[in-house]
Design a protein around this motif. Structure first.
Motif, PDB file in Angstrom:
ATOM      1  N   SER A 173       0.469  -0.906   0.108  1.00 40.49           N
ATOM      2  CA  SER A 173       0.039  -0.032  -0.078  1.00 40.49           C
ATOM      3  C   SER A 173       0.893   0.983   0.115  1.00 40.49           C
ATOM      4  O   SER A 173       0.283   2.427   0.340  1.00 40.49           O
ATOM      5  N   SER A 174       1.988   1.275  -0.326  1.00 42.16           N
ATOM      6  CA  SER A 174       2.677   2.139  -0.474  1.00 42.16           C
ATOM      7  C   SER A 174       2.734   3.299  -2.033  1.00 42.16           C
ATOM      8  O   SER A 174       2.005   2.548  -2.864  1.00 42.16           O
ATOM      9  N   ASP A 175       3.357   4.391  -2.005  1.00 38.33           N
ATOM     10  CA  ASP A 175       2.911   5.162  -3.055  1.00 38.33           C
ATOM     11  C   ASP A 175       4.357   4.788  -3.968  1.00 38.33           C
ATOM     12  O   ASP A 175       5.532   5.182  -3.574  1.00 38.33           O
ATOM     13  N   LYS A 176       4.199   4.086  -5.016  1.00 37.30           N
ATOM     14  CA  LYS A 176       5.257   2.890  -4.922  1.00 37.30           C
ATOM     15  C   LYS A 176       6.081   3.902  -6.152  1.00 37.30           C
ATOM     16  O   LYS A 176       7.120   3.740  -6.113  1.00 37.30           O
ATOM     17  N   MET A 208       8.379   6.109  -3.455  1.00 35.50           N
ATOM     18  CA  MET A 208       8.959   5.612  -2.803  1.00 35.50           C
ATOM     19  C   MET A 208      10.194   5.129  -3.186  1.00 35.50           C
ATOM     20  O   MET A 208      11.343   4.944  -3.050  1.00 35.50           O
ATOM     21  N   SER A 259       5.558   8.548   1.549  1.00 33.44           N
ATOM     22  CA  SER A 259       5.368   7.375   0.810  1.00 33.44           C
ATOM     23  C   SER A 259       5.554   5.747   1.112  1.00 33.44           C
ATOM     24  O   SER A 259       4.764   4.903   0.523  1.00 33.44           O
ATOM     25  N   SER A 260       5.568   5.360   2.273  1.00 34.44           N
ATOM     26  CA  SER A 260       6.388   4.482   2.880  1.00 34.44           C
ATOM     27  C   SER A 260       4.956   4.033   3.140  1.00 34.44           C
ATOM     28  O   SER A 260       4.504   2.513   3.689  1.00 34.44           O
ATOM     29  N   ASN A 261       3.857   5.182   3.608  1.00 35.10           N
ATOM     30  CA  ASN A 261       2.522   4.968   4.024  1.00 35.10           C
ATOM     31  C   ASN A 261       2.262   4.162   5.861  1.00 35.10           C
ATOM     32  O   ASN A 261       2.012   2.744   5.719  1.00 35.10           O
ATOM     33  N   ASN A 262       3.987   4.277   6.315  1.00 39.81           N
ATOM     34  CA  ASN A 262       3.619   4.148   8.025  1.00 39.81           C
ATOM     35  C   ASN A 262       3.710   4.567   8.542  1.00 39.81           C
ATOM     36  O   ASN A 262       4.528   5.739   8.614  1.00 39.81           O
ATOM     37  N   SER A 279       7.619   6.107   9.585  1.00 42.51           N
ATOM     38  CA  SER A 279       8.472   6.138   8.291  1.00 42.51           C
ATOM     39  C   SER A 279       8.261   7.722   8.749  1.00 42.51           C
ATOM     40  O   SER A 279       8.628   8.827   7.975  1.00 42.51           O
ATOM     41  N   GLU A 285      10.543   0.936   5.718  1.00 43.50           N
ATOM     42  CA  GLU A 285      10.092   0.088   4.495  1.00 43.50           C
ATOM     43  C   GLU A 285      10.707  -0.122   3.653  1.00 43.50           C
ATOM     44  O   GLU A 285      10.819  -0.580   2.818  1.00 43.50           O
TER      45      GLU A 285
END
Lengths: 366, 486
Positions: free
Chosen positions: A100-103, A106, A159-162, A165, A255
Motif C-alpha cells: 500500500s505504499s506510493d510506489k 517510494m 510514500s512508505s505509508n507507515n 516512517s 520500509e
C-alpha cells in the motif's frame, strides 16, 4: 585550470568533439569520480565506525572477514573485508515495496537523497584546484544543495505509508530545517570576515592571516556551533531522533531494503564527509598545513604545503572530524525532541546571532 | 537567565566528562577489550576444587587419553568400565613368529598387537575407574595434574556424534595381517560395510508405497486386479501393529494398538487379538463403521490361507506392473537373505561379493555363487539358498493361479470406495502463484486434520480458491489432475 572540470575540458580538446559531447563526457568522468569517492568513503567509514564503536564499548568489532584471505591486523584491526561483504549482501537482497505504499514516490525518494549528496560533491574541493567545478559562490552552493536531501526524506516517509516512517520524516524535516539556521549563521561569520563565498578565497584568506578557528573568540565559538549543528544535520547520534531505533524502528528508512536502503546509507556517509570537509576548509585552514595556524614562521618552513600534501591535509582534517562525530555517537544518549529544539532555537541561534554582531564589531575595531 | 547559563555550563561539563570516558576506553583497548576470539584463543581450564586433592583425583572436565605405545592389551580397563565405553581388540601373533610387539616405557615386553582401542567419550561418565587398574599407567584423564602429559582439550566439539568415539590404536593393517589378524580384519571390514550401507539409507526404510486404491474406476482387467492385490498383501499378511494405521482417528488408533500389543504379549493368535481389539474399541465407545470394516478385513485374511495370497499378490504385481520398482523389490535378493548362511566366514565372503555386485550392477545371485565357488565355500546349504532366489526369478514369469487371483480381486472389491488416501501436500507445489499456493496448502492442512477424503478436500480447495478469486485455469487443471490421478 582552477578545477577538474576546466582541466578536463582543456586536456580533452584534442578530441575535437562538439561542445555538447565534450560536456557530457566530462560530466560522466566527473560523476564517476564522485561516485567512487562516495562508495569508498562509505566502505571505509562504516568499517571505521564499527571499530571505533567496538573499542569504546570494550569489544573487538568485525574480525573475521578478509579480502582474498587477508583479514588485516591480528589483534585489533582485523575483518577489513566486512563492509565489502555487507555491501554485496545489500545489493543482492530482495527489494521490497510494501503493497500500500506510493510506489513511484517510494522508488524516487532514495534517488533524490542520493542526488542531493552527489550534487553537493560537485562544489566540494578536496585540495586546491581539486574540485569538480569551482563556483565563486561555492559555500552557498554547498549549503543549498545539502538541503535537497530533506525533500527525499519527507517523500520516503510519506510514500512508505507507515507511521514510523512518517514520524521519522517529520522529525527529520523539523530537525534539518531548524539546524540549517545556526549552520548558515556560523558560515556567514566566515563570509563576513573573508569577504568571499568562494572556498578557495576563504582558504587564501586563512593562508595570509590565520585559521578561522583561531581568528577571534567568536569564530572559535562559531566552529563549535557549526560542528554540533552538522552532527544534527546528518542525523547522527545524539541527534538521531529521525531514526531512533528504539522508538521508530528505523524512522523514514523503515520500509526500505536492499539497494535503495544502501543508497540511503551511502548518502548518509557522503553527507558526513561533505560537512566535515567543509568544516575543515572553512574553519581549519583547508589544504594548509598546521604551520599556518598562527602564521609566525618564516616563509621557507612552508614546504609542508603543496598540491598532494594539500589533499592529505584536507582528508586528514576531515577524518579527524569524522572520528569526533563517531566519538559523539558512541558517547551520548539520544536527545528528546524538545531538548533537540531547545538546543537549536534557545542556545545555538541566539549565540550565533550574538556572534555575528560581535564579530562585526571585532572586524570594525581590528 | 542564570539558570539558562548554568544549564549551558553544566551541559558543556557533562559533555566533556562523557567524551573523556569513551576516549579512555578507546585508548586503553588493549587492556579493556573483553572479547575472546574463541576458536583462535581459549581460556585455560579452571582448577576446580571438588573436595579431593587435585593430584590424586583429577576429574575436572577432561577426557580419557591412552598412550597406546604402552598398552599391553591386558583388558583391565575394559573390564573396569561400568558403562562399557572402552572397547579393546588385540591379536596375539602366532607362536614362533618373529613379530616384535615392542616394549612399554616400564620395560615390559608387549605380547599382543592392539588392533582396536576405542573410547566412546559420549558414554564415559568420568568415574576414573579405568585409570587405577592399568598396570602400565597408560590410560589417564587429561587435564589437571596430567596437563603436562597431554594438551588440554576441554571442548570435545565434534562435527558428528561418531567423532566422540576416539580411536587410539595406531596399528597398520599390514602389521595386523602379519600377526595373523586376517579374520579380524575381515570382520571389521564387514562391520564397516554394514555401517556404510546403513548410512547410505539415511534412516529411510524402503517401504512399499501405499498405492491409491480406486479399483472400480478403471476396468482394464489386469490392472484393476493388481492394485487391490497390493492392498491385500499389505493388510492380509501377518497381523502387525501397522495394520491398524488405516484407522484415521488418532485416539481410536491408539486404543487399537494398545489392545493389540497387550493381546500379542499374552501370546494370543490373530483372531483372538482382533476380538480383543474390537472389544477394547467398543468399550471406549469408539467403534465406527470404518473401523469395523478395517477389522473385518484384517480378520478375513488371516483365516484364509495366508501364504498363497501373499505370494499371489506379489507375483501378480510383478507380472502385470513390471515397471513398479517396489514390486520387484519384494522378491529381490537382499543382503539380509544371506544371513541364512551359517558359517561366519562364508557369510562374510558372500556378503562382500553381494555388495560388490550391487555396486557394479551385476546379477547378484550369480556373483555370489561364483565368488563362493572360487573360494571353495559353496556347500549344499548355500547352494540351496542361492537356487531359491534364482528360482524365484524364474517363478515370476510363471502363470499365476487363477483362483487366488480372483480371490484377491474379490477382496479388493470389498474395499470401501470412499476411503481414498489423501494426496500429498507437495502435489500442490505445481501452483505457480505464491499466494494461491499458500492458500491452497492452508485449506489442504485444515482438510487433512479434519480427516476428510480426497474428494472432499479437492472440493474445499475449489470452493476456497474461487471465493478468493484465485482459481485460474492452471490451478483448476492441477485440481482436476489430482482428482483423476488414481
Amino acid at each position: 585550470m582552477t578545477s577538474i572540470f576546466d582541466s578536463l575540458q582543456q586536456s580533452l580538446a584534442f578530441l575535437n568533439l562538439d561542445l555538447f559531447m565534450l560536456l557530457s563526457l566530462i560530466a560522466l568522468l566527473g560523476g564517476t569520480v564522485i561516485f567512487l569517492v562516495m562508495a569508498v568513503n562509505a566502505l571505509v567509514a562504516v568499517y571505521f565506525e564499527r571499530k571505533v564503536s567496538a573499542f569504546m564499548q570494550d569489544r573487538l568489532g568485525p574480525m573475521e572477514v578478509g579480502i582474498l584471505g587477508f583479514k588485516g591486523g591480528k589483534k585489533f584491526w582485523g575483518g577489513i573485508g566486512q563492509t565489502l561483504a555487507d555491501a554485496i549482501k545489500l545489493l543482492t537482497k530482495e527489494d521490497i515495496l510494501p503493497k500500500s505504499s506510493d510506489k513511484f514516490l517510494m522508488i524516487l525518494a532514495p534517488f533524490i537523497i542520493f542526488s542531493g549528496a552527489f550534487l553537493t560533491f560537485i562544489g566540494v574541493p578536496f585540495a586546491q584546484n581539486i574540485v569538480i567545478s569551482d563556483f565563486n559562490i561555492g559555500l552557498f552552493y554547498i549549503v543549498a544543495m545539502s538541503s535537497i536531501g530533506v525533500i527525499g526524506i519527507i517523500l520516503a516517509g510519506w510514500s512508505s505509508n507507515n507511521k514510523w516512517s512518517l514520524y521519522g520524516a517529520m522529525r527529520a524535516a523539523a530537525q534539518i530545517i531548524s539546524y540549517e539556521i545556526p549552520i548558515g549563521l556560523s558560515l556567514l561569520l566566515v563570509v563576513i570576515v573573508s569577504g568571499s563565498l568562494h572556498l578557495g578565497d576563504i582558504v587564501q584568506w586563512q593562508e595570509s592571516n590565520r585559521w578561522f578557528i583561531f581568528h577571534s573568540p567568536f569564530t572559535f565559538l562559531a566552529f563549535f556551533i557549526y560542528f554540533i549543528s552538522i552532527v544534527a544535520e546528518t542525523n547522527r547520534t545524539p541527534f538521531d531522533i529521525p531514526e531512533a531505533e528504539s522508538e521508530l524502528v528505523a524512522g523514514w528508512m523503515t520500509e526500505y531494503s536492499g539497494f535503495r536502503w544502501a543508497l540511503f546509507f551511502l548518502s548518509e556517509y557522503a553527507n558526513m564527509l561533505i560537512v566535515c570537509i567543509v568544516a575543515s576548509i572553512v574553519f581549519l585552514g583547508g589544504w594548509l598545513s598546521p604551520l599556518h595556524l598562527i602564521n609566525i614562521f618564516p616563509e621557507s618552513w612552508y614546504i609542508l604545503d603543496g598540491p598532494l600534501l594539500g589533499l592529505f591535509w584536507v582528508s586528514f582534517k576531515a577524518v579527524i572530524l569524522i572520528f569526533i562525530m563517531m566519538w559523539f555517537r558512541w558517547t551520548f544518549p539520544r536527545l528528546r525532541v524538545d531538548q533537540l529544539m531547545y538546543v537549536c532555537w534557545k542556545v545555538f541561534i541566539p549565540f550565533a546571532l550574538a556572534n555575528l554582531f560581535f564579530v562585526s564589531l571585532w572586524e570594525l575595531i581590528f | 537567565m542564570s539558570e539558562y547559563l548554568n544549564n549551558i555550563v553544566y551541559g558543556v561539563k557533562s559533555f566533556l566528562t562523557g567524551m573523556k570516558l569513551t576516549m579512555d576506553h578507546f585508548r586503553n583497548k588493549k587492556e579493556l577489550v573483553a572479547t575472546l576470539q574463541y576458536p583462535h584463543e581459549k581460556w585455560p581450564i579452571p582448577e576446580r576444587n571438588i573436595g579431593f586433592n587435585h593430584s590424586e583425583y583429577n576429574l575436572i572436565r577432561s577426557r580419557l587419553h591412552v598412550d597406546i605405545d604402552d598398552c599391553i592389551a591386558c583388558m583391565q580397563c575394559e573390564r573396569a568400565c561400568p558403562v562399557d565405553c572402552i572397547k579393546i581388540d588385540s591379536i596375539k601373533p602366532p607362536k614362533g613368529s618373529e613379530i616384535d610387539c615392542g616394549m612399554t616405557s616400564n620395560d615390559t615386553q608387549k605380547k599382543m598387537i592392539v588392533s582396536r582401542f576405542t573410547i566412546d567419550m559420549s558414554e564415559c561418565m568420568y568415574c576414573n575407574l579405568c585409570v587405577f587398574p592399568c598396570p602400565e599407567d597408560c590410560i589417564y584423564m587429561v587435564g589437571g595434574p596430567n596437563a603436562e602429559k597431554h594438551e588440554i582439550d576441554y571442548e570435545f566439539s565434534q562435527y558428528k556424534r561418531d567423532g566422540m568415539i576416539f580411536d587410539f590404536a595406531d596399528t597398520t593393517d599390514e602389521a595386523i595381517r602379519d600377526a595373523g589378524g586376517e579374520k579380524w580384519l575381515d570382520q571389521r571390514d564387514a562391520t564397516l560395510t554394514k555401517h556404510n550401507d546403513g548410512v547410505q539409507l539415511k534412516g529411510e526404510v524402503k517401504s512399499v508405497k501405499p498405492e491409491p486404491t480406486a479399483a472400480p474406476i478403471k476396468t482394464g482387467a489386469p490392472i484393476s486386479t493388481t492394485k487391490p492385490a497390493a492392498q491385500t498383501t499389505e493388510s492380509s499378511g501377518e497381523l502387525e501393529i501397522k495394520s491398524f494405521n488405516g484407522i484415521s482417528d488418532k485416539m481410536c488408533r491408539g486404543i487399537a494398538k494398545k489392545a493389540f500389543m497387550a493381546a500379542k504379549r499374552a501370546g494370543k493368535d490373530a483372531v483372538a487379538i482382533l476380538a480383543d481389539v474390537a472389544q477394547a474399541l467398543s468399550e471406549a465407545g469408539k467403534m465406527s463403521d470404518e473401523i469395523q470394516s478395517i477389522l473385518d478385513r484384517l480378520s478375513v485374511s488371516p483365516s484364509k490361507a495366508v501364504a498363497p495370497a501373499v505370494e499371489a499378490g506379489g507375483d501378480i504385481k510383478v507380472e502385470s506392473v513390471p515397471d513398479t520398482p517396489e514390486a520387484v523389490e519384494m522378491k529381490e535378493f537382499d543382503i539380509k537373505d544371506l544371513n541364512a548362511i551359517e558359517d561366519k566366514m562364508v557369510r562374510g565372503t558372500a556378503k562382500k561379493a553381494f555388495i560388490a555386485a550391487k555396486r557394479s550392477g551385476e546379477d547378484k545371485v550369480e556373483a555370489v555363487r561364483k565368488t563362493l565357488a572360487d573360494a571353495g565355500k559353496l556347500d549344499a546349504a548355500a547352494e540351496d539358498l542361492l537356487n531359491s532366489f534364482s528360482g524365484a526369478s524364474v517363478e515370476l514369469s510363471a502363470p499365476v493361479e487363477v483362483a487366488t487371483l480372483s480371490e484377491s480381486a474379490e477382496e479388493a472389491a470389498v474395499e470401501p470406495k470412499g476411503d481414498l488416501p489423501l494426496f500429498e501436500i507437495s502435489d500442490l507445489n505445481g501452483i505457480d502463484d505464491k499466494m494461491t499456493r499458500g492458500m491452497a496448502k492452508k485449506i489442504f492442512m485444515v482438510g487433512k486434520r479434519a480427516g476428510k477424503t480426497r474428494t472432499e478436500v479437492i472440493a474445499d480447495l475449489r470452493l476456497g480458491l474461487t471465493e478468493a478469486g484465485k482459481l485460474d485455469d492452471a490451478t483448476d487443471a492441477i485440481l482436476n489432475k489430482l482428482k483423476s490421478e488414481n
